[in-house]
Design a protein around this motif. Structure first.
Motif, PDB file in Angstrom:
ATOM      1  N   CYS A  77       0.834  -1.206   0.000  1.00 35.93           N
ATOM      2  CA  CYS A  77       0.000   0.000   0.000  1.00 35.93           C
ATOM      3  C   CYS A  77       0.865   1.250   0.000  1.00 35.93           C
ATOM      4  N   LEU A  78       1.913   1.222   0.821  1.00 33.32           N
ATOM      5  CA  LEU A  78       2.780   2.389   0.904  1.00 33.32           C
ATOM      6  C   LEU A  78       3.554   2.583  -0.396  1.00 33.32           C
ATOM      7  N   ALA A  79       4.036   1.491  -0.994  1.00 39.08           N
ATOM      8  CA  ALA A  79       4.748   1.596  -2.278  1.00 39.08           C
ATOM      9  C   ALA A  79       3.832   2.181  -3.350  1.00 39.08           C
ATOM     10  N   TYR A  80       2.572   1.765  -3.337  1.00 41.17           N
ATOM     11  CA  TYR A  80       1.598   2.290  -4.299  1.00 41.17           C
ATOM     12  C   TYR A  80       1.346   3.779  -4.040  1.00 41.17           C
ATOM     13  N   ALA A  81       1.295   4.154  -2.758  1.00 39.13           N
ATOM     14  CA  ALA A  81       1.101   5.569  -2.423  1.00 39.13           C
ATOM     15  C   ALA A  81       2.256   6.417  -2.945  1.00 39.13           C
ATOM     16  N   LEU A  82       3.491   5.937  -2.756  1.00 43.84           N
ATOM     17  CA  LEU A  82       4.657   6.690  -3.212  1.00 43.84           C
ATOM     18  C   LEU A  82       4.671   6.827  -4.728  1.00 43.84           C
ATOM     19  N   ALA A  83       4.296   5.756  -5.435  1.00 45.42           N
ATOM     20  CA  ALA A  83       4.244   5.821  -6.894  1.00 45.42           C
ATOM     21  C   ALA A  83       3.125   6.743  -7.364  1.00 45.42           C
ATOM     22  N   THR A  84       1.992   6.685  -6.681  1.00 49.93           N
ATOM     23  CA  THR A  84       0.849   7.524  -7.052  1.00 49.93           C
ATOM     24  C   THR A  84       1.173   8.998  -6.885  1.00 49.93           C
ATOM     25  N   ARG A  85       1.959   9.317  -5.853  1.00 45.60           N
ATOM     26  CA  ARG A  85       2.296  10.721  -5.575  1.00 45.60           C
ATOM     27  C   ARG A  85       2.926  11.398  -6.783  1.00 45.60           C
TER      28      ARG A  85
ATOM     29  N   THR B 107      -3.759   1.994   8.771  1.00 44.47           N
ATOM     30  CA  THR B 107      -4.749   1.060   9.323  1.00 44.47           C
ATOM     31  C   THR B 107      -4.208  -0.359   9.345  1.00 44.47           C
ATOM     32  N   ARG B 108      -3.580  -0.777   8.251  1.00 43.95           N
ATOM     33  CA  ARG B 108      -3.046  -2.140   8.176  1.00 43.95           C
ATOM     34  C   ARG B 108      -1.891  -2.339   9.157  1.00 43.95           C
ATOM     35  N   LEU B 109      -1.057  -1.304   9.320  1.00 49.40           N
ATOM     36  CA  LEU B 109       0.035  -1.416  10.284  1.00 49.40           C
ATOM     37  C   LEU B 109      -0.502  -1.547  11.704  1.00 49.40           C
ATOM     38  N   ASN B 110      -1.535  -0.787  12.012  1.00 48.02           N
ATOM     39  CA  ASN B 110      -2.102  -0.843  13.358  1.00 48.02           C
ATOM     40  C   ASN B 110      -2.710  -2.203  13.664  1.00 48.02           C
TER      41      ASN B 110
ATOM     42  N   ALA C  60      -5.612  10.497  -3.791  1.00 48.20           N
ATOM     43  CA  ALA C  60      -5.420   9.043  -3.816  1.00 48.20           C
ATOM     44  C   ALA C  60      -4.237   8.644  -2.947  1.00 48.20           C
ATOM     45  N   THR C  61      -3.174   9.450  -2.958  1.00 48.16           N
ATOM     46  CA  THR C  61      -2.010   9.152  -2.128  1.00 48.16           C
ATOM     47  C   THR C  61      -2.368   9.208  -0.651  1.00 48.16           C
ATOM     48  N   MET C  62      -3.113  10.234  -0.245  1.00 44.46           N
ATOM     49  CA  MET C  62      -3.521  10.343   1.149  1.00 44.46           C
ATOM     50  C   MET C  62      -4.364   9.143   1.573  1.00 44.46           C
ATOM     51  N   SER C  63      -5.261   8.710   0.692  1.00 40.66           N
ATOM     52  CA  SER C  63      -6.104   7.559   0.998  1.00 40.66           C
ATOM     53  C   SER C  63      -5.268   6.303   1.197  1.00 40.66           C
ATOM     54  N   LEU C  64      -4.263   6.096   0.343  1.00 39.69           N
ATOM     55  CA  LEU C  64      -3.408   4.920   0.464  1.00 39.69           C
ATOM     56  C   LEU C  64      -2.534   4.988   1.712  1.00 39.69           C
ATOM     57  N   ILE C  65      -2.083   6.185   2.055  1.00 37.97           N
ATOM     58  CA  ILE C  65      -1.294   6.337   3.284  1.00 37.97           C
ATOM     59  C   ILE C  65      -2.146   5.993   4.503  1.00 37.97           C
ATOM     60  N   ASP C  66      -3.391   6.457   4.501  1.00 41.50           N
ATOM     61  CA  ASP C  66      -4.285   6.116   5.607  1.00 41.50           C
ATOM     62  C   ASP C  66      -4.545   4.609   5.660  1.00 41.50           C
ATOM     63  N   GLU C  67      -4.680   3.984   4.490  1.00 44.24           N
ATOM     64  CA  GLU C  67      -4.885   2.529   4.463  1.00 44.24           C
ATOM     65  C   GLU C  67      -3.662   1.802   5.007  1.00 44.24           C
TER      66      GLU C  67
END
Length: 843
Positions: free
Chosen positions: A128-136, A156-159, A146-153
């Protein structure tokens, strides 16, 4: 032994040790270890080595090839999904570190789709984080949201995982900090980078390079917040860390030197600043490596040259300022010029690259469909999609290796920088070269914001550079606001459903821009008729011909403008034969929908053209659909009927000529006319059709042609690597052919770079959306001025034939002043005539 060879030996050793350990465990354990598991373990180690290579700044190209080979070797099946997902994520990370944001986005999306189907726990969070960085960096509409949404996801998964994994959490904080930079809240950015750094330093398993990278970003954040002492301390720390890691030539080292230089300049120590800037150049000019996506070392070196030029100007040394300024322009010649030189010095490599790049371009057309297929409920569809993406990765890695060789040609080959005497001797008394230097001068006293300082340099036939400060300090925010308002008003005008009259507010804005940007240099342009503009990011899409002076006249009334690809366009202007007897190729009015009935159109008279109107602006959704679906989406494009009579009229003005209209306006016919691995000599190549701009990958932008043979899309990459032209003029008269995503690195190709690489001496492009009928009339007049031949609608200017820039300026004036039978001027608004740019060596 160099570091790259050492890393290769490490990779081989890791794989050998893995094989031995796996075998020993297998013999002792009750259940045997399968060959698939052993191969996957070795493959995972190779992926790790690939990432280390890219992170160390050694070779993202070789790293990509390692990951692609491992991916191709895996046996596809349900038990390989985890490895395939990890390989796709590695390919994305390596591409992103190498500055190839388009490829990074493709494989991040692929990894994300696979991870969603089978939750791999922490691995899914990393994906998810790799996808966020690429999306940015993807450039897609809504990328930030979209990047903010993926970062939040990811959060959530880390927690939800038992593993706290400080590295991923630190990466997540750093990603939030990167996004927060756009909010102009320096305190929050510093806090996020600092928290990420604290996590890394507390993690015993943290990689030293990850810590150093974090420190470099934190130094930048402190500098932006006005904390100069903290910025300097961190930059020095980065240098020491890189030396301890044995990475004295790493791209981050040049970034650290640049940071120290800006801090020194802010503290009014120009000598120390200059020393640090030169240290930056020593590292950053060794080749084309990337500091972060879209920003290469060669781009940095150009900025450093500009900074040194500004320091020389402060000392009153105009000649030294010119040397650094001109050298910076030579540095940014980029991939297109490297390709042109490779065709001359290494035709075998050029031919290999042509074949490979063309194959990659055709295969990438199916990538979007494959990405959608990964989300299918059908196992067969998913397997087919994975297979295509694996094939694409392998093909792309071959192309990247060849492009890497090409870049080395661009660094090692080229002509020396021409002297001022040589430049002056090539200029006529009525010509002046004008360059613009945009340099950011840091402000002392702890101010968080730098002062943008803009200079212009004027070079005439006497060979003496004249430097003029054109703007600085508090006026610049106002200038940015003026330019933004102008762009917005012109954007609305280009999509207006009816013909627009001239706009007083736009004329007011154009006068204000003139007062700030052009009026200071005009005293040095006495007797000048042609202004030759050196490239500058400051003037991307800037409407020089439409600027309004103090007496209410537009500059196109007194000057013609030609943009230079580089200083060499002045020196090598005369190295050609007379092109007038060469053949031409003219294309227009492609048939986008093969099912549409064929009609025999009657070309309009001038009065009929003036009184008619058809809005052919294409919605972004349609552009994206056509680029994704290819031939299936072409029927959604509106017909450009005016481009038919435009093409027929232009074809009648030159001989011999190949005219391609309607069903003959195909990709195959154009490639036969301009490609095939042999050189084609032309006077004019004129293409009147829709240009479809890809938001994130410039090479995937395309011209829409008739799909009666094949796909119907002529991609930028096919033009740049597949065509071989000796053409005096190439014109793309569709919308935004000179626009699209701005590449801050010199790698990606847009239409301009591709055509120059293919061998076009001069290129005429549009910088915005253009009106169908107005463009057709403008082009007719332009070519009439070149050929001194009349058409049913236009006659050439008195005094024709004219040079390219003079012909364009006269055509713009003619269209602006054209009156209909009712006495009105339907094309007086600058949206109808000002958005065209001539680039090249003239003629």
């Amino acid at each position: 032994m160099n570091r790259l060879r050492a890393l290769r030996m490490v990779a081989q050793s890791v794989c050998l040790v893995t094989f031995v350990v796996t075998g020993a465990v297998g013999s002792a354990a009750p259940a045997p270890t399968s060959r698939v598991a052993s191969d996957e373990t070795a493959g995972t180690d190779s992926l790790r080595i690939a990432r280390i290579l890219a992170e160390r700044g050694e070779s993202s190209v070789e790293a990509f090839a390692i990951a692609a080979r491992q991916l191709r070797a895996v046996d596809q099946g349900s038990d390989s999904d985890r490895f395939v997902e990890r390989a796709f994520r590695t390919l994305s990370t390596v591409a992103r570190l190498g500055g190839d944001v388009g490829t990074a986005d493709v494989f991040a999306r692929a990894a994300y789709q696979l991870a969603l189907r089978q939750d791999f726990g922490l691995q899914t969070a990393e994906t998810c984080l790799a996808y966020a960085l690429a999306t940015r960096f993807s450039g897609r509409p809504g990328a930030r949201a979209a990047t903010m949404s993926l970062i939040d996801e990811t959060q959530t998964r880390l927690n939800s995982t038992a593993d706290g994994n400080p590295r991923v959490r630190a990466d997540l904080l750093q990603a939030r900090a990167n996004l927060a930079r756009a909010t102009h809240d320096p305190a929050r950015v510093v806090d996020l980078y600092q928290r990420a750094l604290d996590l890394r330093r507390a993690n015993d398993h943290a990689h030293g390079l990850e810590v150093t990278d974090n420190e470099c970003w934190l130094a930048w954040a402190h500098y932006s917040a006005g904390n100069l002492s903290a910025a300097k301390t961190l930059a020095l720390h980065c240098q020491n860390d890189l030396r301890n890691l044995g990475l004295t030539e790493h791209p981050l080292m040049s970034a650290a030197f640049a940071q120290l230089a800006t801090v020194s300049e802010a503290r009014d120590d120009p000598l120390l600043a200059a020393a640090y800037y030169r240290s930056t150049l020593r590292i950053s000019e060794v080749g084309q490596r990337y500091l972060f996506p879209g920003f290469s070392e060669r781009r940095l070196s150009t900025g450093v040259r500009n900074a040194l030029a500004r320091l020389h100007l402060a000392e009153g040394d105009s000649l030294a300022a010119w040397r650094d300024f001109a050298t910076g322009h030579r540095t940014l010649r980029g991939l297109s010029e490297a390709l042109a030189w490779t065709r001359r010095f290494d035709p075998e490599l050029a031919e290999k690259l042509r074949i490979s790049a063309t194959a990659s371009a055709h295969l990438s057309g199916a990538v979007e469909a494959a990405l959608r297929g990964l989300g299918s409920d059908s196992p067969a569809s998913r397997e087919s999609a994975v297979a295509l993406l694996i094939r694409y990765a392998h093909r792309l890695s071959e192309t990247l290796v060849l492009k890497d060789q090409l870049r080395k040609h661009g660094v090692t080959k080229g002509r020396d920088l021409p002297s001022l005497v040589e430049l002056g001797s090539r200029l006529r008394s009525t010509q002046a070269v004008v360059g613009f230097l945009s340099a950011t001068k840091p402000e002392g006293g702890g101010s968080p914001l730098p002062i943008p300082v803009n200079y212009a340099v004027i070079l005439r036939s006497d060979g003496i550079p004249r430097w003029v400060k054109i703007s600085s300090g508090a006026t610049n925010p106002d200038l940015h606001a003026l330019r933004r308002e102008y762009s917005e008003l012109m954007g609305h005008a280009s999509e207006w459903p009816t013909r627009l009259p001239d706009d007083p507010r736009i004329r007011q804005l154009l006068h204000q821009l003139y007062a700030h940007y052009f009026a200071p240099i005009e005293p040095h342009l006495d007797g000048i008729r042609e202004v030759l503009l050196l490239p500058s990011a400051l003037w991307s899409g800037f409407p020089f011909p439409a600027l309004v002076d103090d007496v209410g006249s537009t500059l196109v009334d007194r000057f013609s403008f030609r943009h230079l690809g580089g200083i060499g366009d002045v020196v090598f202007d005369h190295e050609r034969e007379d092109p007038q007897n060469l053949a031409s190729v003219v294309l227009g009015d492609p048939r986008f929908d093969p099912r549409a009935p064929t009609r025999n159109d009657v070309d309009p008279t001038l009065e009929q053209a003036i009184s008619s109107y058809a809005n052919t602006v294409i919605p972004h959704s349609v552009v994206n659909a056509v680029l994704e679906e290819g031939q299936l989406g072409l029927h959604e494009l509106p017909r450009l009927q005016s481009s038919g009579w435009e093409a027929r009229s232009i074809a009648a003005m030159t001989s011999p000529v190949t005219l391609l209209v309607r069903g003959e306006a195909t990709e195959q016919n154009m490639n036969r006319a301009c490609g095939g691995g042999v050189a084609h000599h032309y006077r004019w190549v004129h293409l009147a059709t829709h240009a479809l701009i890809h938001n994130s990958i410039p090479e995937r932008s395309a011209l829409a042609l008739s799909p009666l043979e094949g796909e119907g899309l002529l991609h930028v990459e096919e033009i740049g690597f597949g065509w071989m032209l000796d053409a005096d003029l190439v014109t793309l008269s569709g919308c935004q052919t000179g626009g699209g995503p701005v590449s801050r690195s010199e790698g990606p190709l847009g239409f301009l770079q591709a055509l120059r690489a293919a061998g076009a001496r001069n290129v005429l492009l549009s910088t915005a959306k253009v009106d169908d009928i107005a463009t057709a009339l403008l082009m007719e007049r332009f070519y009439a001025n070149l050929s001194n031949r009349a058409s049913p609608r236009v006659v050439p200017s008195i005094g024709a034939p004219l040079s390219y820039s003079a012909a364009l300026a006269e055509a713009q004036r003619w269209l602006r002043d054209l009156r209909g039978a009712d006495g009105r001027q339907p094309f007086a608004h600058p949206v109808y005539w000002a958005n065209f740019r001539l680039v090249g060596s003239g003629g």
